[in-house]
Design a protein around this motif. Structure first.
Motif, PDB file in Angstrom:
ATOM      1  N   ARG A   1       0.501  -1.411  -0.289  1.00  0.00           N
ATOM      2  CA  ARG A   1       0.340   0.547   0.545  1.00  0.00           C
ATOM      3  C   ARG A   1       0.575   1.190  -0.022  1.00  0.00           C
ATOM      4  O   ARG A   1       0.745   2.108  -0.848  1.00  0.00           O
ATOM      5  N   LEU A   2       1.843   1.366   0.653  1.00  0.00           N
ATOM      6  CA  LEU A   2       2.651   1.962   0.823  1.00  0.00           C
ATOM      7  C   LEU A   2       3.386   2.955  -0.351  1.00  0.00           C
ATOM      8  O   LEU A   2       3.890   3.933  -0.783  1.00  0.00           O
ATOM      9  N   LEU A   3       4.040   1.799  -0.713  1.00  0.00           N
ATOM     10  CA  LEU A   3       4.612   1.803  -2.089  1.00  0.00           C
ATOM     11  C   LEU A   3       3.762   2.534  -3.579  1.00  0.00           C
ATOM     12  O   LEU A   3       4.557   3.070  -4.172  1.00  0.00           O
ATOM     13  N   ALA A   4       2.992   1.582  -3.346  1.00  0.00           N
ATOM     14  CA  ALA A   4       1.559   2.644  -4.454  1.00  0.00           C
ATOM     15  C   ALA A   4       1.509   3.553  -4.385  1.00  0.00           C
ATOM     16  O   ALA A   4       1.823   4.191  -5.162  1.00  0.00           O
ATOM     17  N   ALA A   5       1.180   4.228  -2.660  1.00  0.00           N
ATOM     18  CA  ALA A   5       0.790   5.940  -2.347  1.00  0.00           C
ATOM     19  C   ALA A   5       2.211   6.762  -3.264  1.00  0.00           C
ATOM     20  O   ALA A   5       2.020   7.637  -3.448  1.00  0.00           O
ATOM     21  N   ALA A   6       3.385   5.276  -3.065  1.00  0.00           N
ATOM     22  CA  ALA A   6       4.594   6.504  -3.460  1.00  0.00           C
ATOM     23  C   ALA A   6       4.917   6.396  -4.539  1.00  0.00           C
ATOM     24  O   ALA A   6       5.867   6.693  -5.310  1.00  0.00           O
ATOM     25  N   GLY A   7       4.112   5.728  -5.665  1.00  0.00           N
ATOM     26  CA  GLY A   7       4.093   6.036  -6.990  1.00  0.00           C
ATOM     27  C   GLY A   7       5.332   4.088  -7.479  1.00  0.00           C
ATOM     28  O   GLY A   7       5.505   4.351  -8.421  1.00  0.00           O
ATOM     29  N   ARG A   8       5.510   3.563  -6.660  1.00  0.00           N
ATOM     30  CA  ARG A   8       6.371   2.276  -7.148  1.00  0.00           C
ATOM     31  C   ARG A   8       5.162   1.301  -6.837  1.00  0.00           C
ATOM     32  O   ARG A   8       5.438   0.503  -6.457  1.00  0.00           O
ATOM     33  N   ASN A   9       5.177   0.895  -8.077  1.00  0.00           N
ATOM     34  CA  ASN A   9       4.104   0.511  -8.416  1.00  0.00           C
ATOM     35  C   ASN A   9       4.472  -1.316  -9.081  1.00  0.00           C
ATOM     36  O   ASN A   9       3.868  -2.098  -8.719  1.00  0.00           O
ATOM     37  N   ALA A  10       5.226  -1.080  -9.312  1.00  0.00           N
ATOM     38  CA  ALA A  10       6.227  -2.762  -9.484  1.00  0.00           C
ATOM     39  C   ALA A  10       6.090  -3.619  -8.583  1.00  0.00           C
ATOM     40  O   ALA A  10       5.974  -4.149  -8.272  1.00  0.00           O
ATOM     41  N   GLU A  11       7.020  -2.615  -7.029  1.00  0.00           N
ATOM     42  CA  GLU A  11       7.271  -3.143  -6.227  1.00  0.00           C
ATOM     43  C   GLU A  11       6.110  -3.656  -5.331  1.00  0.00           C
ATOM     44  O   GLU A  11       6.288  -4.402  -4.690  1.00  0.00           O
ATOM     45  N   ALA A  12       5.658  -2.247  -5.283  1.00  0.00           N
ATOM     46  CA  ALA A  12       3.680  -2.218  -4.916  1.00  0.00           C
ATOM     47  C   ALA A  12       3.411  -4.146  -5.315  1.00  0.00           C
ATOM     48  O   ALA A  12       3.012  -4.518  -4.159  1.00  0.00           O
ATOM     49  N   ALA A  13       3.565  -4.727  -6.256  1.00  0.00           N
ATOM     50  CA  ALA A  13       2.790  -5.493  -7.153  1.00  0.00           C
ATOM     51  C   ALA A  13       3.443  -6.523  -6.606  1.00  0.00           C
ATOM     52  O   ALA A  13       3.165  -7.209  -6.140  1.00  0.00           O
ATOM     53  N   ASP A  14       4.861  -6.343  -6.379  1.00  0.00           N
ATOM     54  CA  ASP A  14       5.328  -7.760  -6.164  1.00  0.00           C
ATOM     55  C   ASP A  14       5.119  -8.037  -4.237  1.00  0.00           C
ATOM     56  O   ASP A  14       5.363  -9.771  -3.831  1.00  0.00           O
TER      57      ASP A  14
ATOM     58  N   ALA B   1      -8.490 -11.933   0.390  1.00  0.00           N
ATOM     59  CA  ALA B   1      -8.792 -10.839  -0.249  1.00  0.00           C
ATOM     60  C   ALA B   1      -8.234  -9.959  -0.460  1.00  0.00           C
ATOM     61  O   ALA B   1      -8.489  -8.599  -1.109  1.00  0.00           O
ATOM     62  N   GLU B   2      -7.611  -9.048   0.457  1.00  0.00           N
ATOM     63  CA  GLU B   2      -6.963  -7.643   0.786  1.00  0.00           C
ATOM     64  C   GLU B   2      -6.179  -7.391   0.387  1.00  0.00           C
ATOM     65  O   GLU B   2      -6.149  -6.576  -0.455  1.00  0.00           O
ATOM     66  N   ALA B   3      -4.754  -8.569   0.087  1.00  0.00           N
ATOM     67  CA  ALA B   3      -4.409  -8.409  -1.145  1.00  0.00           C
ATOM     68  C   ALA B   3      -4.664  -8.415  -2.548  1.00  0.00           C
ATOM     69  O   ALA B   3      -4.193  -7.718  -3.361  1.00  0.00           O
ATOM     70  N   ARG B   4      -5.967  -9.243  -2.739  1.00  0.00           N
ATOM     71  CA  ARG B   4      -6.316  -9.194  -4.486  1.00  0.00           C
ATOM     72  C   ARG B   4      -6.467  -8.757  -4.603  1.00  0.00           C
ATOM     73  O   ARG B   4      -6.449  -7.707  -5.671  1.00  0.00           O
ATOM     74  N   GLU B   5      -7.516  -7.294  -3.453  1.00  0.00           N
ATOM     75  CA  GLU B   5      -8.338  -6.375  -4.151  1.00  0.00           C
ATOM     76  C   GLU B   5      -7.444  -5.209  -4.190  1.00  0.00           C
ATOM     77  O   GLU B   5      -7.237  -4.295  -5.230  1.00  0.00           O
ATOM     78  N   MET B   6      -6.195  -5.139  -3.663  1.00  0.00           N
ATOM     79  CA  MET B   6      -5.044  -4.233  -3.726  1.00  0.00           C
ATOM     80  C   MET B   6      -4.601  -4.413  -4.608  1.00  0.00           C
ATOM     81  O   MET B   6      -3.553  -3.397  -5.742  1.00  0.00           O
ATOM     82  N   LEU B   7      -3.864  -5.697  -5.024  1.00  0.00           N
ATOM     83  CA  LEU B   7      -3.107  -5.684  -5.918  1.00  0.00           C
ATOM     84  C   LEU B   7      -3.846  -5.789  -7.533  1.00  0.00           C
ATOM     85  O   LEU B   7      -3.147  -4.835  -8.359  1.00  0.00           O
ATOM     86  N   ALA B   8      -5.659  -5.711  -7.460  1.00  0.00           N
ATOM     87  CA  ALA B   8      -5.705  -4.702  -8.588  1.00  0.00           C
ATOM     88  C   ALA B   8      -5.714  -4.028  -8.535  1.00  0.00           C
ATOM     89  O   ALA B   8      -6.028  -3.131  -9.972  1.00  0.00           O
ATOM     90  N   ARG B   9      -5.794  -3.481  -8.002  1.00  0.00           N
ATOM     91  CA  ARG B   9      -5.824  -1.115  -8.031  1.00  0.00           C
ATOM     92  C   ARG B   9      -4.598  -1.035  -8.488  1.00  0.00           C
ATOM     93  O   ARG B   9      -4.135  -0.069  -9.183  1.00  0.00           O
ATOM     94  N   VAL B  10      -3.752  -1.828  -7.951  1.00  0.00           N
ATOM     95  CA  VAL B  10      -2.452  -1.582  -8.008  1.00  0.00           C
ATOM     96  C   VAL B  10      -1.726  -1.509  -9.614  1.00  0.00           C
ATOM     97  O   VAL B  10      -1.228  -0.707 -10.755  1.00  0.00           O
ATOM     98  N   GLU B  11      -2.307  -2.940 -10.061  1.00  0.00           N
ATOM     99  CA  GLU B  11      -1.727  -3.357 -11.660  1.00  0.00           C
ATOM    100  C   GLU B  11      -3.088  -2.791 -12.409  1.00  0.00           C
ATOM    101  O   GLU B  11      -2.443  -2.300 -13.492  1.00  0.00           O
ATOM    102  N   ARG B  12      -3.378  -1.900 -12.159  1.00  0.00           N
ATOM    103  CA  ARG B  12      -4.612  -1.085 -13.330  1.00  0.00           C
ATOM    104  C   ARG B  12      -3.834   0.141 -13.408  1.00  0.00           C
ATOM    105  O   ARG B  12      -4.160   0.929 -14.965  1.00  0.00           O
ATOM    106  N   ASP B  13      -3.469   0.768 -12.108  1.00  0.00           N
ATOM    107  CA  ASP B  13      -2.599   1.897 -12.433  1.00  0.00           C
ATOM    108  C   ASP B  13      -1.178   1.835 -12.983  1.00  0.00           C
ATOM    109  O   ASP B  13      -0.413   2.876 -13.167  1.00  0.00           O
ATOM    110  N   GLU B  14      -0.695   0.356 -13.373  1.00  0.00           N
ATOM    111  CA  GLU B  14       0.531  -0.282 -13.611  1.00  0.00           C
ATOM    112  C   GLU B  14       1.077   0.632 -15.061  1.00  0.00           C
ATOM    113  O   GLU B  14       0.398   0.120 -15.606  1.00  0.00           O
ATOM    114  N   PRO B  15       1.999   1.078 -15.355  1.00  0.00           N
ATOM    115  CA  PRO B  15       2.356   2.060 -17.023  1.00  0.00           C
ATOM    116  C   PRO B  15       2.334   0.579 -17.777  1.00  0.00           C
ATOM    117  O   PRO B  15       2.797  -0.207 -17.560  1.00  0.00           O
TER     118      PRO B  15
END
Length: 344
Positions: free
Chosen positions: A298-311, A330-344
């Motif tokens: 969550r913190l890495l995604a908020a910092a724009g580091r989506n690849a690290e966050a997804a890992d 459920a928590e990991a899947r939900e957050m991962l889905a959001r991160v993957e949508r935002d990944e370039p």
């Protein structure tokens, strides 16, 4: 045009029979007592109701529920379970409790609920059984909350608080009540519950003191009173250490991530989250390690580091699946889905 047949419930029939037997009542006694309630039910009719061959109707069912001191909502839940084709389990109280705990850990909610209802039906004829049933009810309410079944958790807890609970369970019940009312949005009641728990504390009881301080920290953080939350969390961690309770201490360490995020910023919070992942790994605490990875993601995604966050989130998702923990998954899947949508 013919009328539709009345669908009877075998589960409700079994419930009524088990409750009557647990109370030590004969069919004749129930027939006599029901007459005194204004709706006499012959013994022969009771037999057919208990066999699931006759629908009792609203008035008769109401009389039986009052005679047996059964909750109408419990009956409604039982009928819903029956629609899911889940059999009501039978057995000794201790066995039902252990099976129920296992079903909760597996995330098997229908079968866990069936055990909850079976435990609630026990009349608990001696103080030891009563305490065992109450302790199990509190455990089941915690499991239900952790799986997101907050309405059920509050129902179980409300029933327990109204019995009333054994003195040894009161503080734990109040802490859970504070958590549930906070989740429901009632900060006033949440604070009242934790204030009462604090008032009842024995100053030498490190473990309960830690849990009260831990819940206080959550409430304070929700109100953005970060410095006070940090102090409450310090007290919780000291008491957990004194009580020798490493799992709860690790949960407090997880809450510290959000406290640091608000007080020192995301970079410091990311560093603390990484240390928490490492510490949970060192101690072999798989669930806490997965939860720390979710926070790190969550913190890495908020910092724009989506690849690290997804890992990190994929690692948490895999761990949750391995642990068979539906909340983590459920928590990991939900957050991962959001991160993957935002990944370039």
């Amino acid at each position: 045009m013919g009328s539709s047949p009345v669908v009877t419930s075998k589960s409700v029939g079994k419930l009524l029979r088990r409750r009557r037997e647990a109370l030590g009542l004969s069919l004749r006694q129930v027939a006599q007592r029901s007459g005194g309630r204004g709706e006499g039910i012959p013994a022969s009719t009771l037999v057919r109701i208990e066999q699931g061959k006759l629908d009792p109707g609203v008035r008769r069912l109401n009389v039986l529920l009052r005679l047996y001191e059964l909750d109408p909502e419990h009956v409604a839940d039982l009928v819903e379970l029956e629609s899911l084709a889940v059999e009501s389990p039978v057995g000794e109280l201790t066995d039902l409790i252990e099976r129920g705990k296992q079903f909760w850990r597996e995330g098997n909610v229908p079968h866990a609920l069936a055990c909850v209802f079976a435990v609630r039906e026990h009349a608990a004829n001696d103080p030891g059984q009563r305490l065992e049933r109450q302790r199990a009810t509190l455990h089941f309410a915690v499991f239900a909350r952790d799986l997101g079944k907050t309405r059920l958790a509050r129902k179980l807890l409300d029933d327990l608080l109204c019995e009333p609970p054994d003195p040894s369970l009161v503080i734990g019940a109040l802490i859970l009540a504070s958590s549930l009312w906070n989740h429901a949005g009632s900060k006033v009641v949440a604070w009242a519950m934790i204030a009462q728990a604090k008032a009842l504390l024995d100053p030498t009881d490190a473990l309960r003191g830690a849990r009260v301080a831990h819940q206080e920290a959550k409430l304070l953080l929700d109100e953005d009173r970060v410095e006070e939350a940090s102090r409450a969390l310090d007290a919780a961690m000291r008491n957990y250490a004194a009580a020798g309770e490493p799992h709860d201490a690790m949960n407090a360490r997880l809450l510290r991530i959000a406290v640091i995020e608000r007080s020192a910023g995301p970079r410091a919070a990311i560093a603390w989250a990484r240390k928490t992942v490492a510490e949970a790994d060192r101690l072999g605490m798989g669930r806490q390690k997965a939860s720390a990875r979710i926070e790190l993601g969550r913190l890495l995604a908020a910092a724009g580091r989506n690849a690290e966050a997804a890992d990190e989130l994929r690692r948490a998702l895999a761990a949750g699946a391995l642990l068979e923990d539906p909340r983590v998954v459920a928590e990991a899947r939900e957050m991962l889905a959001r991160v993957e949508r935002d990944e370039p």
